[in-house]
Design a protein around this motif. Structure first.
Motif, PDB file in Angstrom:
ATOM      1  N   LEU A   1       1.633   3.435   1.544  1.00 54.12           N
ATOM      2  CA  LEU A   1       3.049   3.251   1.850  1.00 54.12           C
ATOM      3  C   LEU A   1       3.901   3.083   0.595  1.00 54.12           C
ATOM      4  CD1 LEU A   1       3.116   0.872   4.927  1.00 54.12           C
ATOM      5  CD2 LEU A   1       3.972   3.191   4.782  1.00 54.12           C
ATOM      6  N   PHE A   2       3.301   2.502  -0.461  1.00 54.84           N
ATOM      7  CA  PHE A   2       4.082   2.291  -1.674  1.00 54.84           C
ATOM      8  C   PHE A   2       4.538   3.626  -2.256  1.00 54.84           C
ATOM      9  CE2 PHE A   2       1.613  -1.602  -1.391  1.00 54.84           C
ATOM     10  CZ  PHE A   2       2.600  -2.550  -1.574  1.00 54.84           C
ATOM     11  N   GLY A   3       3.728   4.665  -1.994  1.00 51.53           N
ATOM     12  CA  GLY A   3       4.116   5.980  -2.479  1.00 51.53           C
ATOM     13  C   GLY A   3       5.088   6.682  -1.547  1.00 51.53           C
ATOM     14  N   LEU A   4       5.072   6.292  -0.277  1.00 56.41           N
ATOM     15  CA  LEU A   4       5.904   6.988   0.704  1.00 56.41           C
ATOM     16  C   LEU A   4       7.327   6.452   0.723  1.00 56.41           C
ATOM     17  CD1 LEU A   4       3.378   7.262   3.662  1.00 56.41           C
ATOM     18  CD2 LEU A   4       4.164   9.082   2.144  1.00 56.41           C
ATOM     19  N   LEU A   5       7.458   5.135   0.635  1.00 56.39           N
ATOM     20  CA  LEU A   5       8.793   4.540   0.687  1.00 56.39           C
ATOM     21  C   LEU A   5       9.463   4.717  -0.678  1.00 56.39           C
ATOM     22  CD1 LEU A   5       8.086   1.295   2.731  1.00 56.39           C
ATOM     23  CD2 LEU A   5       8.982   3.475   3.492  1.00 56.39           C
ATOM     24  N   PRO A   6      10.779   4.613  -0.738  1.00 57.16           N
ATOM     25  CA  PRO A   6      11.471   4.783  -2.023  1.00 57.16           C
ATOM     26  C   PRO A   6      10.983   3.764  -3.054  1.00 57.16           C
ATOM     27  CG  PRO A   6      13.030   4.621  -0.197  1.00 57.16           C
ATOM     28  CD  PRO A   6      11.687   4.353   0.368  1.00 57.16           C
ATOM     29  N   ALA A   7      11.061   4.121  -4.329  1.00 61.61           N
ATOM     30  CA  ALA A   7      10.555   3.246  -5.386  1.00 61.61           C
ATOM     31  C   ALA A   7      11.619   2.224  -5.789  1.00 61.61           C
ATOM     32  CB  ALA A   7      10.114   4.076  -6.581  1.00 61.61           C
ATOM     33  N   THR A   8      11.963   1.346  -4.854  1.00 62.61           N
ATOM     34  CA  THR A   8      12.893   0.263  -5.177  1.00 62.61           C
ATOM     35  C   THR A   8      12.218  -1.050  -4.832  1.00 62.61           C
ATOM     36  OG1 THR A   8      13.846   0.193  -2.970  1.00 62.61           O
ATOM     37  CG2 THR A   8      14.872   1.707  -4.531  1.00 62.61           C
ATOM     38  N   PRO A   9      12.679  -2.150  -5.427  1.00 65.86           N
ATOM     39  CA  PRO A   9      12.048  -3.442  -5.097  1.00 65.86           C
ATOM     40  C   PRO A   9      12.082  -3.743  -3.599  1.00 65.86           C
ATOM     41  CG  PRO A   9      13.399  -3.681  -7.046  1.00 65.86           C
ATOM     42  CD  PRO A   9      13.630  -2.288  -6.537  1.00 65.86           C
ATOM     43  N   ALA A  10      13.213  -3.503  -2.931  1.00 63.42           N
ATOM     44  CA  ALA A  10      13.301  -3.837  -1.507  1.00 63.42           C
ATOM     45  C   ALA A  10      12.296  -3.008  -0.698  1.00 63.42           C
ATOM     46  CB  ALA A  10      14.722  -3.588  -0.991  1.00 63.42           C
ATOM     47  N   ALA A  11      12.179  -1.715  -1.023  1.00 69.56           N
ATOM     48  CA  ALA A  11      11.240  -0.866  -0.290  1.00 69.56           C
ATOM     49  C   ALA A  11       9.808  -1.293  -0.567  1.00 69.56           C
ATOM     50  CB  ALA A  11      11.451   0.592  -0.672  1.00 69.56           C
ATOM     51  N   ALA A  12       9.548  -1.740  -1.814  1.00 69.87           N
ATOM     52  CA  ALA A  12       8.198  -2.200  -2.140  1.00 69.87           C
ATOM     53  C   ALA A  12       7.857  -3.446  -1.319  1.00 69.87           C
ATOM     54  CB  ALA A  12       8.088  -2.506  -3.633  1.00 69.87           C
ATOM     55  N   VAL A  13       8.834  -4.356  -1.191  1.00 65.80           N
ATOM     56  CA  VAL A  13       8.599  -5.550  -0.378  1.00 65.80           C
ATOM     57  C   VAL A  13       8.332  -5.139   1.071  1.00 65.80           C
ATOM     58  CG1 VAL A  13       9.630  -7.666   0.514  1.00 65.80           C
ATOM     59  CG2 VAL A  13       9.958  -7.044  -1.874  1.00 65.80           C
ATOM     60  N   ALA A  14       9.103  -4.141   1.552  1.00 64.51           N
ATOM     61  CA  ALA A  14       8.908  -3.695   2.932  1.00 64.51           C
ATOM     62  C   ALA A  14       7.510  -3.110   3.114  1.00 64.51           C
ATOM     63  CB  ALA A  14       9.970  -2.655   3.288  1.00 64.51           C
ATOM     64  N   ALA A  15       7.060  -2.312   2.133  1.00 62.84           N
ATOM     65  CA  ALA A  15       5.728  -1.715   2.240  1.00 62.84           C
ATOM     66  C   ALA A  15       4.664  -2.792   2.249  1.00 62.84           C
ATOM     67  CB  ALA A  15       5.496  -0.761   1.061  1.00 62.84           C
ATOM     68  N   ARG A  16       4.834  -3.762   1.375  1.00 61.33           N
ATOM     69  CA  ARG A  16       3.865  -4.861   1.305  1.00 61.33           C
ATOM     70  C   ARG A  16       3.838  -5.609   2.644  1.00 61.33           C
ATOM     71  NH1 ARG A  16       3.501  -9.983   2.237  1.00 61.33           N
ATOM     72  NH2 ARG A  16       5.557 -10.326   1.362  1.00 61.33           N
ATOM     73  N   SER A  17       5.013  -5.891   3.200  1.00 64.53           N
ATOM     74  CA  SER A  17       5.081  -6.618   4.473  1.00 64.53           C
ATOM     75  C   SER A  17       4.397  -5.830   5.584  1.00 64.53           C
ATOM     76  CB  SER A  17       6.537  -6.884   4.866  1.00 64.53           C
ATOM     77  OG  SER A  17       7.145  -7.699   3.918  1.00 64.53           O
ATOM     78  N   LEU A  18       4.645  -4.505   5.600  1.00 61.15           N
ATOM     79  CA  LEU A  18       4.037  -3.695   6.657  1.00 61.15           C
ATOM     80  C   LEU A  18       2.517  -3.744   6.566  1.00 61.15           C
ATOM     81  CD1 LEU A  18       6.398  -0.621   6.887  1.00 61.15           C
ATOM     82  CD2 LEU A  18       5.848  -2.262   8.690  1.00 61.15           C
ATOM     83  N   TYR A  19       1.968  -3.707   5.336  1.00 60.99           N
ATOM     84  CA  TYR A  19       0.516  -3.826   5.203  1.00 60.99           C
ATOM     85  C   TYR A  19       0.041  -5.158   5.753  1.00 60.99           C
ATOM     86  CZ  TYR A  19      -0.476   0.444   2.730  1.00 60.99           C
ATOM     87  OH  TYR A  19      -0.649   1.760   2.428  1.00 60.99           O
ATOM     88  N   TYR A  20       0.820  -6.213   5.520  1.00 67.12           N
ATOM     89  CA  TYR A  20       0.410  -7.519   6.027  1.00 67.12           C
ATOM     90  C   TYR A  20       0.469  -7.577   7.540  1.00 67.12           C
ATOM     91  CZ  TYR A  20      -0.899 -10.103   1.987  1.00 67.12           C
ATOM     92  OH  TYR A  20      -1.624 -10.546   0.919  1.00 67.12           O
ATOM     93  N   TRP A  21       1.477  -6.918   8.128  1.00 68.19           N
ATOM     94  CA  TRP A  21       1.533  -6.878   9.592  1.00 68.19           C
ATOM     95  C   TRP A  21       0.266  -6.239  10.157  1.00 68.19           C
ATOM     96  CZ3 TRP A  21       4.574  -9.196  13.024  1.00 68.19           C
ATOM     97  CH2 TRP A  21       5.799  -9.703  12.592  1.00 68.19           C
ATOM     98  N   LEU A  22      -0.275  -5.271   9.435  1.00 65.59           N
ATOM     99  CA  LEU A  22      -1.454  -4.575   9.946  1.00 65.59           C
ATOM    100  C   LEU A  22      -2.748  -5.281   9.567  1.00 65.59           C
ATOM    101  CD1 LEU A  22      -0.408  -0.914   9.166  1.00 65.59           C
ATOM    102  CD2 LEU A  22      -0.541  -2.015  11.395  1.00 65.59           C
ATOM    103  N   ARG A  23      -2.814  -5.814   8.329  1.00 68.12           N
ATOM    104  CA  ARG A  23      -4.113  -6.247   7.822  1.00 68.12           C
ATOM    105  C   ARG A  23      -4.350  -7.735   7.927  1.00 68.12           C
ATOM    106  NH1 ARG A  23      -4.124  -2.929   2.165  1.00 68.12           N
ATOM    107  NH2 ARG A  23      -4.418  -0.845   3.012  1.00 68.12           N
ATOM    108  N   ASP A  24      -3.307  -8.522   8.071  1.00 70.29           N
ATOM    109  CA  ASP A  24      -3.490  -9.969   8.087  1.00 70.29           C
ATOM    110  C   ASP A  24      -3.506 -10.440   9.544  1.00 70.29           C
ATOM    111  OD1 ASP A  24      -3.234 -12.728   8.024  1.00 70.29           O
ATOM    112  OD2 ASP A  24      -2.167 -12.682   6.129  1.00 70.29           O
ATOM    113  N   PRO A  25      -4.623 -11.047   9.994  1.00 62.21           N
ATOM    114  CA  PRO A  25      -4.693 -11.418  11.411  1.00 62.21           C
ATOM    115  C   PRO A  25      -3.585 -12.376  11.834  1.00 62.21           C
ATOM    116  CG  PRO A  25      -6.564 -12.289  10.173  1.00 62.21           C
ATOM    117  CD  PRO A  25      -5.843 -11.355   9.261  1.00 62.21           C
ATOM    118  N   ARG A  26      -3.023 -13.122  10.871  1.00 57.43           N
ATOM    119  CA  ARG A  26      -1.961 -14.044  11.267  1.00 57.43           C
ATOM    120  C   ARG A  26      -0.730 -13.283  11.738  1.00 57.43           C
ATOM    121  NH1 ARG A  26      -1.037 -17.191   6.099  1.00 57.43           N
ATOM    122  NH2 ARG A  26      -1.094 -15.047   5.376  1.00 57.43           N
TER     123      ARG A  26
END
Lengths: 523, 271
Positions: free
Chosen positions: A276-301
């Motif tokens: 996702l980091f490569g798919l979303l725009p290379a801005t800090p906000a988009a990077a945070v969004a990509a990171r959050s999306l990975y957590y929604w999928l990978r973190d059981p919490r």
């Protein structure tokens, strides 16, 4: 040595409470909750004293078997086994095995589940206080039964330690466990209907179980009350043999576990790539969004929330089909919007000290807020809209759709905005990264409750206009307020969303180090 | 490696031509109290630009607290911290651009793969995608992590985790590197590789601050050292000055004290 182990357990419990008085409050709340359940069970068991033996026996035996099953399954399923006296920590102390086993088993009694089970089991003495032998038998059965519960739980946790310590199993099991939990209502209703249809079946089941290790211990009192001493003797032997067998199994497993520490296992190597980091725009906000999306999928919490959401309409549909009234079902969209939007109010708390990366890189507060909110919005918006429209296919009450949709969008955007502000300022106690979502989180329970309920109260005020319009349509029957709600919801919601992201961002810019310090307290 | 820091030119030097060069990091009277405990009791320190600076001290000396305050992670009760003349607490965004930080005892976003984590650190700093991608590849290769680029950080060993955190600190080519316990649980081969990287970084004008318990390592690796204990600086300067002819370890023990030459424990020899 057994006394030492028990004292160690008590000291650990006391020290965990001493960290802050609020910990004591948390333990108190848990204890009160358990006490309530225990009180109901105990009262029920004493009431059973007055009913015929057959019925009382059925209830007691099935209850005992359920307790045994619970002790076996729950610690593994929620990967929240009580590891305060983890046997692995005693490896180097050369504690003689019999004493270690006795100490750990009795230590298992200390704590809310152990005490609750013991109290309820002892209450069966009340059920069978019809004659002296029956009461004595019930007491013996309760002791054997409770010890079997605890030893069985130890056997299962020791046997599955290797499996349970693999991260993948933990992740999956803790999320999967949510499904039966959420569907408790329909499941219980289904079982209740089954029971109502076949009362004899349960009596038969209890009678059969009482001859097996699962029910023998708790059937002792009933057999003696009925005067069948021969059956009671056999069942006592079965119960005693069960406990001995379990203890032996535990001993063997523990001996093996102590010399072969659990191997955490390796995860399959994924191919590289930034996803996702490569798919979303290379801005800090988009990077945070990509990171959050990975957590929604990978973190059981987080993933737990994603599992619960699709079950919501099922739950409400079931409720509607039971009562024939689909009122609540119509609002499953706004409810979903609320749950998903509100879940990011604990976002920074879930980060724990990993948030230090955001502080160290000096990412702008607004980018941090916006990224997290957009990640949530990316799936919450379609899901909430779908859930808002879906129910009307069942009810056919289409003229209420604009109102519900307006409320849904209002709640979603307002909730995201408010959650962005709250998580920028307040931390709440949540399970730490890598812990089970069910594990009791460390830290300040009272602040968590204050922040969560205070925040929800504010949200209620902020969405009051949309809610009032929906109420107006439902009361007057005119569709005009509904259309106004559909226009007002997104406009007001998006405004509050923008305000929330900017305010939260500004707070974060000013106070990120303080927020990090709060997170470090609970790490 | 491409992450060579810019040289001395173009730094914000407010002083006149006759003044000494601006230190890479300048701490002035930093102090922090946690409840009743004074963790850092007025630490002042100048880290010259282009130096390899070691901070040593016993457990609980206040090293981590000091470095956290110097890098903008923990707000000091008193004192200031300047990075190349930029006040960390007045202009945090500018100061953080100049610094790469490896904090000790904090978690990572460990549900990302190693490659994603370093990419994330670069993107958070506002770098463009191509530069991030090429630097991530080089960093992972240099730190022997290329084969595990796709593995989630949560499944990394302790040493690998340290290395991926180091890569995240290097990605934006900072002028000052602040590394808290960078060699803890890192295997000797990787440690030697990291030392090479840091040596080259320093020789091209960058500044490195490391904290460590390992005196030998600091004596071999660093050109400057500060001895910290009880929240104060006991000695600071070049390694030669501080150790004054003795080994750094002997000098450290002498400065910090606390070695007890008790005659007890005879029973330990009785078996």
């Amino acid at each position: 040595m057994v006394a030492h182990l028990l004292r160690l357990k008590l000291t650990l419990l006391r020290n965990s409470v001493r960290r802050s008085p609020w910990q004591l409050v948390g333990l108190g709340i848990g204890a009160l909750y358990a006490l309530g359940i225990v009180a109901v069970c105990v009262a029920g068991l004493f009431v059973l004293r007055g009913v015929e033996i057959e019925l009382a026996q059925t209830v007691v035996v099935l209850g005992g078997a359920t307790a045994l099953l619970g002790w076996a399954v729950i610690p593994v399923a929620v990967s929240a086994a009580d590891m305060t006296l983890d046997p692995a920590r005693f490896t180097t102390f050369a504690v003689p095995m019999p004493q270690l086993l006795a100490g750990l088993a009795l230590g298992g009694l200390i704590g809310i589940p152990g005490l609750a089970t013991s109290l309820v089991a002892l209450a069966t003495v009340g059920t069978w206080s019809r004659s002296l032998p029956a009461a004595a038998g019930a007491l013996l059965g309760a002791v054997l039964g409770v010890l079997s519960c605890i030893v069985l739980s130890k056997v299962v946790t020791t046997a599955t330690a290797g499996l349970a310590s693999s991260r993948r199993f933990k992740d999956i099991s803790s999320v999967a466990f949510l499904i039966p939990l959420v569907l408790t209502g329909p499941i219980v209703a289904g079982i209740a209907r089954g029971i109502a249809g076949s009362g004899d079946f349960l009596t038969g089941l209890a009678r059969a179980l009482s001859w097996t290790p699962a029910g023998a211990a708790f059937s002792l009192g009933g057999e003696l009350a009925a005067g069948s001493y021969a059956a009671a003797t056999v069942k006592f032997l079965i119960a005693a043999a069960t406990l001995a067998g379990l203890a032996l199994a535990w001993k063997v497993l523990l001996q093996r576990a102590l010399v072969t520490p659990p191997y955490a296992g390796t995860s399959k190597r994924r191919t590289g790539g930034t996803g996702l980091f490569g798919l979303l725009p290379a801005t800090p906000a988009a990077a945070v969004a990509a990171r959050s999306l990975y957590y929604w999928l990978r973190d059981p919490r987080y993933a737990g929330a994603l599992v619960v959401v699709p079950l919501l309409p099922v739950l409400f549909l079931f409720q509607g089909s039971q009562s024939g009234f689909y009122g609540p079902f119509q609002f499953v969209g706004p409810l979903t919007a609320f749950l998903l939007a509100w879940s990011i109010s604990t976002d920074v708390s879930y980060d724990s000290t990993a948030f230090a990366l955001h502080v160290a890189t000096g990412v702008r507060g607004a980018d941090d807020r916006l990224g997290r909110a957009l990640a949530c919005l990316s799936f919450a918006l379609p899901v909430a809209v779908l859930f808002s429209v879906g129910p009307f296919f069942f009810t056919g009450d289409w003229d209420k759709l604009p109102a519900v949709l307006g409320l849904c969008l209002g709640v979603l955007f307002t909730g995201l905005g408010l959650a962005s502000v709250i998580s920028a300022r307040y931390t709440v106690s949540v399970p730490l990264p890598g812990d089970s979502p069910f594990k009791k989180p460390p830290g300040n329970v009272a602040q968590t409750l204050a922040v969560q309920f205070g925040g929800m109260a504010v949200l209620l005020v902020l969405v009051a206009p949309e809610a009032a319009l929906v109420a107006a349509q439902f009361i007057t029957g005119s569709s005009v307020p509904g259309w106004i709600a559909l226009a007002l919801g997104p406009v007001l919601g998006l405004t509050l969303f923008a305000v929330g992201v900017r305010t939260g961002g500004a707070w974060l810019d000013r106070r990120a180090p303080e927020l990090l310090a709060q997170l470090a307290v609970n790490r | 490696m491409t992450f060579q820091p810019p040289g001395q030119q173009g730094q914000p030097a407010p002083a006149g031509p006759s003044s000494p060069p601006v230190p890479a990091l300048s701490l002035l009277g930093l102090a922090k109290r946690f409840g009743d405990k004074i963790a850092v009791d007025g630490i002042s320190l100048d880290v010259p630009a282009g130096s390899f600076y070691g901070v040593v001290g016993p457990n609980g000396a206040g090293k981590t607290t000091t470095l956290s305050m110097a890098t903008g992670l923990l707000r000091p009760d008193f004192g200031t911290a300047l990075v190349h003349g930029v006040d960390v607490w007045q202009h945090p965004l500018e100061a953080k651009k100049l610094m790469g930080i490896l904090p000790d005892g904090v978690r990572l976003f460990d549900r990302l793969s190693g490659e994603q984590l370093v990419t994330y650190a670069g993107l958070l700093r506002g770098m463009d995608r191509e530069m991030v991608a090429s630097r991530v590849a080089e960093l992972l290769a240099a730190l022997d992590l290329a084969n595990d680029a796709g593995t989630l950080v949560v499944d990394y060993s302790a040493g690998m985790t340290k290395k991926i955190a180091l890569a995240s600190a290097l990605i934006h080519a900072p002028r000052l590197l602040v590394l808290d316990e960078p060699f803890e649980s890192v295997d000797p081969i990787s440690a030697a590789n990291i030392r090479d990287i840091l040596d080259r970084y320093v020789s091209s004008g960058g500044t490195v601050i490391v904290s460590s318990h390992v005196m030998d390592l600091v004596q071999r690796m660093c050109d400057h050292v500060a001895v910290v204990a009880g929240g104060r600086v006991l000695a600071a300067g070049t390694v030669e000055e501080v150790r004054a002819g003795a080994t750094l370890e002997d000098r450290f023990v002498q400065l910090v004290g606390g070695r007890n030459h008790t005659e007890g424990l005879e029973w330990l020899r009785t078996f």
